[in-house]
Scaffold this active site. Sequence first.
Site, short mmCIF file in Angstrom:
data_model
loop_
_atom_site.label_atom_id
_atom_site.label_comp_id
_atom_site.label_asym_id
_atom_site.label_seq_id
_atom_site.Cartn_x
_atom_site.Cartn_y
_atom_site.Cartn_z
N ARG A 36 128.77 -5.62 53.45
CA ARG A 36 127.78 -5.39 52.38
C ARG A 36 127.10 -6.65 51.88
O ARG A 36 126.26 -6.59 50.99
CB ARG A 36 128.43 -4.63 51.23
CG ARG A 36 128.70 -3.20 51.61
CD ARG A 36 129.33 -2.37 50.54
NE ARG A 36 129.60 -1.05 51.09
CZ ARG A 36 130.65 -0.74 51.84
NH1 ARG A 36 131.56 -1.66 52.10
NH2 ARG A 36 130.80 0.47 52.32
N HIS A 68 130.75 -4.10 64.69
CA HIS A 68 129.50 -3.49 64.23
C HIS A 68 128.81 -4.49 63.31
O HIS A 68 129.46 -5.13 62.48
CB HIS A 68 129.81 -2.19 63.49
CG HIS A 68 128.63 -1.30 63.26
ND1 HIS A 68 127.59 -1.66 62.42
CD2 HIS A 68 128.30 -0.10 63.78
CE1 HIS A 68 126.69 -0.69 62.43
NE2 HIS A 68 127.09 0.27 63.24
N TYR A 71 125.50 -4.22 57.17
CA TYR A 71 124.46 -3.24 56.81
C TYR A 71 123.10 -3.84 56.45
O TYR A 71 122.08 -3.19 56.61
CB TYR A 71 124.93 -2.41 55.61
CG TYR A 71 126.14 -1.56 55.87
CD1 TYR A 71 126.16 -0.68 56.96
CD2 TYR A 71 127.26 -1.63 55.06
CE1 TYR A 71 127.27 0.11 57.22
CE2 TYR A 71 128.38 -0.84 55.31
CZ TYR A 71 128.38 0.02 56.39
OH TYR A 71 129.47 0.80 56.63
N HIS A 108 122.19 -1.70 64.59
CA HIS A 108 121.14 -0.73 64.28
C HIS A 108 119.80 -1.38 64.60
O HIS A 108 119.68 -2.60 64.67
CB HIS A 108 121.19 -0.33 62.81
CG HIS A 108 122.42 0.45 62.47
ND1 HIS A 108 122.74 0.83 61.20
CD2 HIS A 108 123.41 0.93 63.28
CE1 HIS A 108 123.87 1.51 61.23
NE2 HIS A 108 124.31 1.57 62.45
N GLU A 143 122.21 0.88 69.00
CA GLU A 143 122.70 2.21 68.62
C GLU A 143 121.52 3.13 68.28
O GLU A 143 120.65 2.77 67.49
CB GLU A 143 123.64 2.09 67.40
CG GLU A 143 124.20 3.45 66.98
CD GLU A 143 125.23 3.36 65.87
OE1 GLU A 143 125.33 2.31 65.22
OE2 GLU A 143 125.93 4.37 65.67
N ASP A 177 125.56 7.40 69.40
CA ASP A 177 126.23 8.03 68.26
C ASP A 177 125.89 9.53 68.25
O ASP A 177 124.71 9.90 68.17
CB ASP A 177 125.77 7.35 66.95
CG ASP A 177 126.56 7.83 65.74
OD1 ASP A 177 126.56 9.05 65.50
OD2 ASP A 177 127.14 6.99 65.03
N HIS A 180 124.11 10.79 65.00
CA HIS A 180 122.71 10.34 64.94
C HIS A 180 121.83 11.13 65.92
O HIS A 180 120.71 11.50 65.59
CB HIS A 180 122.61 8.85 65.25
CG HIS A 180 123.37 7.98 64.28
ND1 HIS A 180 123.47 6.62 64.44
CD2 HIS A 180 124.05 8.28 63.15
CE1 HIS A 180 124.19 6.13 63.43
NE2 HIS A 180 124.55 7.11 62.64
N HIS A 214 130.03 6.51 69.90
CA HIS A 214 130.46 6.80 68.54
C HIS A 214 130.58 8.31 68.41
O HIS A 214 129.57 9.01 68.48
CB HIS A 214 129.45 6.28 67.51
CG HIS A 214 129.56 4.82 67.23
ND1 HIS A 214 128.65 4.13 66.47
CD2 HIS A 214 130.52 3.92 67.60
CE1 HIS A 214 129.03 2.86 66.39
NE2 HIS A 214 130.15 2.71 67.07
N ASP A 227 121.98 10.84 57.87
CA ASP A 227 123.05 10.06 58.49
C ASP A 227 124.35 10.23 57.70
O ASP A 227 124.80 9.33 57.02
CB ASP A 227 122.65 8.58 58.57
CG ASP A 227 123.66 7.76 59.34
OD1 ASP A 227 124.60 8.35 59.91
OD2 ASP A 227 123.52 6.52 59.37
N HIS A 229 128.21 11.35 58.49
CA HIS A 229 129.20 11.71 59.52
C HIS A 229 130.17 12.74 58.96
O HIS A 229 130.42 12.78 57.76
CB HIS A 229 129.97 10.47 59.96
CG HIS A 229 129.10 9.38 60.49
ND1 HIS A 229 129.60 8.18 60.96
CD2 HIS A 229 127.76 9.27 60.63
CE1 HIS A 229 128.61 7.41 61.36
NE2 HIS A 229 127.48 8.05 61.16
N GLU A 259 133.89 7.32 63.73
CA GLU A 259 133.47 6.76 62.42
C GLU A 259 133.43 7.91 61.43
O GLU A 259 132.45 8.11 60.73
CB GLU A 259 132.08 6.13 62.52
CG GLU A 259 131.95 4.99 63.51
CD GLU A 259 130.49 4.55 63.68
OE1 GLU A 259 129.63 5.43 63.94
OE2 GLU A 259 130.24 3.36 63.55
#
Length: 279
Positions: A36, A68, A71, A108, A143, A177, A180, A214, A227, A229, A259
């Site tokens: 973050r 990964h 963000y 991403h 991804e 994913d 997604h 994913h 988005d 999950h 995830e």
Amino acid sequence: MRLGCHVSISGSIDKAIDNAVKRKCSAFQIFTRNPRGWNAKQLTDSDISNFKSKLESSEIDRYATCAHMPYLPNLATPKDDGFEKSLKTLIDETERCAQLGIPYLVTHLGSHLGTGEKEGVKRLVNALNKAGKIKNDVMILLENTAGQKNSVGYSFEQLGEIFNQLKPSKKFGVCFDTCHAFVSGYDLRSKDKVKKVFDEFDKFVGIENLKILHLNDAKGEIGCNLDRHYHLGLGGIGAEGIGAVVKYANKKKIPIILETPIDDDRDDFENIRIAKEFA
Ligand code: ZN
Ligand code: MN
Ligand code: MN
């Protein structure tokens, strides 16, 4: 079969392997640092050696591990300072993966922030090709996105268009994913439909470039671009579709990473157990 989930590095980075082993994972994904924030503390020599020796003494194959990206970076942003910061983070993260012996970094593709897909793709390709020049063995995996507003890379066609502009090709691969794909309109609800979707993916992107899967069910319905999950088999995709994806990935020897959420209904342990049942 290589299958596991995203695991926490809380405490110290080698704890990721303890967390993976506890959950009976034969594959896992981590953030190499707090996802973050913009800043990351450098990995110390002992962080690196503890991680590597623990991974080596576990039964987990290094090629079934990935990191990964955090963000905040946006590789398709029109803002110059944001672009530079995002590119620097991407390069730093590949270096951190190289230090840890992690072969893949999932990223991403970003948001064009209203400037249009063509411009967004141009900046993204520019960023990726710059990162591709860094001399290490880490492969950057693109991804597919959920198709949120202004996002880049939700269709296989566009993912392929991006992928084909990247050099050197050995530095790049793809992460698929399932949540997604489903929320951006690809129907994964039955065995036949799963086959159709992966055939289309193969046509535009090439299945040989798919290095990590994913595996997530979706909270929302097909095409909703949300988005969120969800637990395997309990979301919009459902048990038949998720089961077919697991079998497909296993046949192609692609490591599977969950995830999925942790809540009162289920935790990682349970979702992993169920994924193995589907296999
Ligand atoms: Zn992701
Ligand atoms: Mn994902
Ligand atoms: Mn997601």
